[in-house]
Write a protein that holds these residues in place. Structure first.
Motif, PDB file in Angstrom:
ATOM      1  N   LEU A 579       0.819  -1.216   0.000  1.00  0.00           N
ATOM      2  CA  LEU A 579       0.000   0.000   0.000  1.00  0.00           C
ATOM      3  C   LEU A 579       0.853   1.266   0.000  1.00  0.00           C
ATOM      4  O   LEU A 579       0.445   2.300  -0.527  1.00  0.00           O
ATOM      5  N   VAL A 582       1.362   2.085  -3.532  1.00  0.00           N
ATOM      6  CA  VAL A 582       0.148   2.656  -4.120  1.00  0.00           C
ATOM      7  C   VAL A 582       0.025   4.126  -3.712  1.00  0.00           C
ATOM      8  O   VAL A 582      -0.203   5.012  -4.537  1.00  0.00           O
ATOM      9  N   LEU A 586       0.024   7.627  -5.911  1.00  0.00           N
ATOM     10  CA  LEU A 586      -1.195   8.398  -6.130  1.00  0.00           C
ATOM     11  C   LEU A 586      -1.337   9.614  -5.230  1.00  0.00           C
ATOM     12  O   LEU A 586      -1.981  10.595  -5.597  1.00  0.00           O
TER      13      LEU A 586
ATOM     14  N   VAL B  19      -2.788   1.681 -12.280  1.00  0.00           N
ATOM     15  CA  VAL B  19      -1.951   0.894 -11.377  1.00  0.00           C
ATOM     16  C   VAL B  19      -2.091  -0.573 -11.773  1.00  0.00           C
ATOM     17  O   VAL B  19      -3.199  -1.063 -11.960  1.00  0.00           O
ATOM     18  N   THR B  59      -8.542  -5.136  -1.047  1.00  0.00           N
ATOM     19  CA  THR B  59      -8.401  -3.753  -0.580  1.00  0.00           C
ATOM     20  C   THR B  59      -7.278  -3.021  -1.318  1.00  0.00           C
ATOM     21  O   THR B  59      -7.322  -1.803  -1.438  1.00  0.00           O
ATOM     22  N   PHE B  60      -6.281  -3.758  -1.814  1.00  0.00           N
ATOM     23  CA  PHE B  60      -5.222  -3.086  -2.589  1.00  0.00           C
ATOM     24  C   PHE B  60      -5.846  -2.411  -3.807  1.00  0.00           C
ATOM     25  O   PHE B  60      -5.524  -1.279  -4.144  1.00  0.00           O
ATOM     26  N   GLU B  63      -8.256   0.413  -2.612  1.00  0.00           N
ATOM     27  CA  GLU B  63      -7.499   1.553  -2.105  1.00  0.00           C
ATOM     28  C   GLU B  63      -6.909   2.364  -3.258  1.00  0.00           C
ATOM     29  O   GLU B  63      -6.924   3.592  -3.237  1.00  0.00           O
ATOM     30  N   ALA B  64      -6.385   1.647  -4.243  1.00  0.00           N
ATOM     31  CA  ALA B  64      -5.813   2.354  -5.407  1.00  0.00           C
ATOM     32  C   ALA B  64      -6.877   3.215  -6.075  1.00  0.00           C
ATOM     33  O   ALA B  64      -6.625   4.367  -6.434  1.00  0.00           O
ATOM     34  N   MET B  67      -7.737   6.226  -3.899  1.00  0.00           N
ATOM     35  CA  MET B  67      -6.709   7.265  -3.938  1.00  0.00           C
ATOM     36  C   MET B  67      -6.643   7.949  -5.297  1.00  0.00           C
ATOM     37  O   MET B  67      -5.801   8.805  -5.517  1.00  0.00           O
ATOM     38  N   GLY B  68      -7.471   7.522  -6.230  1.00  0.00           N
ATOM     39  CA  GLY B  68      -7.573   8.279  -7.474  1.00  0.00           C
ATOM     40  C   GLY B  68      -7.006   7.628  -8.724  1.00  0.00           C
ATOM     41  O   GLY B  68      -6.888   8.284  -9.755  1.00  0.00           O
ATOM     42  N   ALA B  69      -6.643   6.347  -8.643  1.00  0.00           N
ATOM     43  CA  ALA B  69      -6.194   5.675  -9.870  1.00  0.00           C
ATOM     44  C   ALA B  69      -7.356   5.646 -10.857  1.00  0.00           C
ATOM     45  O   ALA B  69      -8.497   5.405 -10.471  1.00  0.00           O
TER      46      ALA B  69
END
Lengths: 597, 151
Positions: A579, A582, A586, B19, B59-60, B63-64, B67-69
């Protein structure tokens, strides 16, 4: 984290490979501004002696405790850089690589500015992960100086003899009543035309009389437990079960000749349509008679299209057994997708043998592609000189076989050169069929926990770099169990597998991978899901808590992803470490937060 | 960012950020092969290496996205080719509910993709990145983008 991370970033030009596209000095300057980065430099070739020396020097001078190299791919260069980091006194796992060549400069050659921005992102992500890296130790285990060889064919026998001659105890098991495998049933071998018994008989004698080899026929594997260095094995035979302990295992249980289904090219319909294997028997007994013409058809049941992954996607819960069952069912009807590599030579060899027995016989070999490599080219020329006719036919229109009124066979095929139909009245039609995987390999694969490839053969750890290793430490493969091979290639792989196993047994100990999972017992509720899903049986519930035996863990991380309580932590690929990458990509403005997690 | 603002961005020709989670043995190697073969693809993708797709916690992916991917790619070994026997099957099962979750929060489910790419499919990897980048360009920026990632 007791000590504040001090990350050193080394950006490689790789000559012009990276530097010719990415603005390396700009990436270096950018890296210097990143959180926790204490030092950054660029070099022409980071993997060169000078480049590695520079890393070591910087670690000492700048008191670095984490290292990032931004260069090529970790798949080839991570071991080298880890070693350098270790030589400088750091734990080798405090190293992270950023792939700015294979996955950046090489694929964005015409967009240098965007490639530079991407390289900055990748370095930022690597530095964020590096800040969270933890030192790891590779567990060391003892290796017993004995080996189990499964299958007493030519590959297994070769491997067994080679290890026994080095002084290791070898248990050689064979499911049939006699050792020797497929080779025992062959007539003559190409390219020497030596009788197969000249090759296999001395080998069989040698294993039978070797003091370090215990040969057990009519014996199969019943149970496997343990891990590299100390496998617990239960063998079973009509005489009862037997328990042994070995340090290494070599799987050499061979393949089968593909048996054409009834009716394919009239096989099983007309007596004189036979396979090359059956022709071997006819030639051995000199039962051929005085045929006017023999037609051989190549690639029968081989090279029959790819297995489409989409056809396999229908069973997500599949294990290897189900997968192989499906493959076998489909292949029974269609044939196998691969080139079996031995059939061309086998047909040429039998053609030459027929010419020796009855020179007046006309031999026609119908092929779509002929594959004769290295010195076998001479063998092919020899057949040409003996006036064996090689005729390329149109692949899409399989030759048709009918019986004529005089009881002979007629083969009708489309000649690829003329595009015309050609007819060959023949006394015999011989089908060249491929080697195919054995059904029983499913059982071995499941017991030994090695994967099966989509063609149904056992899968090597790496097709190019580790051809006789499996991805289970201490288990190796030899012979046709991993794909079609001729006798000399089987012997080579037997020798190779024994050398790989002997390294472990000779060293008496082995370090296994540090990238494994462990359980936070305070969080674990003992639900047992990890125990259920692990393909290697590494987790075990004891007193209501899961315990992962790191020596069995292969490090895939499936349990960590499935654990409902997040009690399982993956070393080197932890949730926070992934994470962090990631987040660094971002939300770069919150980077400091990431590192302090 | 509302729908019409996002549409404006599409017309401005915005650059999506994707991502990718790639397994070490097949897809990451396939991406390396794309490089060795010099197959070019748009520089909109950032790869995170994991040992197996079985490692990828849903969740990976989520979450990406949070966060705006603009898109997330999960790439692993073909069915039957998993280095760890069945990690890719486990990922496949999880992916169903990742897709459903993405749909539930009102995002286009096309923003997440699961693909099988072997170590020998460098061309397929490059083609996939081209295709996915194009798709994300048409979809426009992720609705979560302005909150976390204004660039």
């Amino acid at each position: 984290m007791s000590v504040e991370p001090r990350v050193g970033v080394f950006v490689c030009h790789c000559g012009v490979n990276i530097g010719g596209v990415v603005n390396v000095p700009e990436v270096r300057d950018y890296a210097r501004k990143l959180p926790y980065v204490a030092y950054a430099e660029d070099s022409l070739y980071t993997c060169s002696e000078a480049g590695l020396a520079a890393i070591k020097k910087a670690i000492a001078e700048h008191n670095l405790n984490r290292v990032v190299v931004a260069s090529c791919t970790p798949r080839t260069h991570e071991p080298l850089f880890r070693e350098a980091v270790q030589e400088a006194g750091l734990n080798p796992y405090l190293f992270e690589m950023s792939n700015i060549r294979d996955q950046c400069s090489w694929v964005h050659a015409h967009e240098p500015e965007k490639a530079t921005e991407k390289a900055k992102d990748l370095v930022r992500m690597a530095a964020a992960k590096a800040a969270l890296l933890q030192p790891q130790t590779e567990p060391e285990v003892e290796v017993i100086g004995s080996s189990l060889v499964i299958g007493a064919g030519v590959a297994g026998i070769t491997a067994a003899l080679s290890m026994a001659n080095q002084g290791f105890k070898v248990f050689l098991i064979e499911r049939e009543e006699e050792p020797g495998g497929i080779v025992r049933r062959l007539y003559k071998l190409y390219p020497t035309l030596a009788d197969s018994s000249e090759v296999i008989d001395p080998l069989i004698e040698a294993v039978k009389s070797h003091k370090n080899i215990e040969l057990m026929t009519s014996t199969t594997l019943k149970e496997v437990s343990g891990y590299v260095g100390n496998f617990g094995i239960i063998l079973t035979s009509p005489g009862g079960d037997k328990e042994i302990n070995v340090g290494t295992i070599i799987v050499a249980c061979g393949a089968l000749n593909y048996q054409p289904p009834q009716g394919l090219y009239q096989y099983g319909v007309y007596d004189r349509v036979i396979t090359q294997e059956e022709l071997d028997g006819v030639l051995r007994k000199r039962n051929l008679g005085k045929p006017e013409r023999i037609v051989m058809i190549q690639c029968v049941g081989a090279r029959k299209g790819e297995i489409r992954p989409s056809a396999l996607e229908a069973f997500p819960k599949s294990d290897t057994a189900e997968l192989l069952r499906r493959i076998l069912k489909a292949r029974k009807e269609e044939g196998w997708p691969y080139c079996s590599r031995i059939c061309c030579m086998n047909a040429i060899k039998n053609a030459i043998l027929i010419k020796e027995q009855t020179p007046e016989t006309d031999i026609v070999i119908l092929f779509t592609d002929l594959r004769v490599y290295k010195e076998y080219e001479d063998f092919y020329k020899m057949a040409r000189d003996l006036e064996v006719r090689f005729i390329r036919h149109i692949e899409e229109v399989p030759p048709e076989i009918t019986q004529t009124s005089d009881g002979k066979l007629n083969v009708a095929a489309y000649d690829a050169l003329s595009g015309l139909e050609v007819n060959f009245p023949a006394d015999w039609v011989v089908l060249s069929t491929p080697l195919r995987p054995r059904k029983g390999e499913v059982i071995h694969a499941r017991m030994l926990k090695i994967p099966i490839a989509t063609d149904g053969f056992l899968m090597e750890a790496h097709l190019k770099l580790r051809p006789v290793d499996t991805n289970v430490d201490g288990i190796f493969i030899a012979g046709t169990v991993s794909g079609p091979k001729d006798v000399s290639e089987s012997i080579i792989s037997g020798e190779a597998a024994s050398a790989r196993a002997s390294i472990l047994m000779g060293n008496k100990k082995v370090r296994t991978d540090a990238i494994t999972a462990f359980v936070d017992e305070d969080i674990c509720i003992g639900c047992g899901l990890c125990e259920e899903i692990c393909p290697y049986g590494a987790p075990k519930i004891e007193n209501g808590k899961s315990k992962i035996r790191e020596i069995l863990c292969r490090g895939c991380g499936s349990c960590a992803a499935e654990c409902p309580g997040r009690a399982i932590i993956m070393r080197h690929f932890g949730d926070s470490q992934i994470l962090a990458q990631v987040k660094a990509l971002l939300v770069p403005e919150n980077l400091k937060e990431v590192g302090s997690q | 960012m509302n729908k019409s603002e996002r549409q404006d961005k599409v017309e401005e020709g915005f650059e999506p950020l994707i991502v990718a989670f790639c397994c070490n043995w097949c897809s990451y190697a396939g991406a390396d092969l794309a490089g060795t073969s010099r197959f070019e693809y748009p520089p909109n993708i950032r790869i995170i290496r994991v040992m197996c797709t079985g490692r990828i916690d849903p969740t990976f992916v989520l979450e990406a996205l949070r966060m705006g991917a603009d898109g997330v790619l999960v790439a692993g070994c073909h069915p039957g080719d998993c280095h760890y026997q069945k990690g890719n099957y486990m990922m496949e099962k999880r992916f169903d509910y990742i897709k459903r979750a993405v749909d539930r929060i009102g995002m286009e489910p096309e923003r997440v993709r699961l693909e099988w790419i072997s170590a020998s499919e460098g061309g397929k990897f490059a083609a996939l990145v081209r295709e996915m980048t194009q798709e994300m360009k048409q979809l426009g920026p992720s609705p979560f983008r302005p909150i976390h990632n204004p660039r």
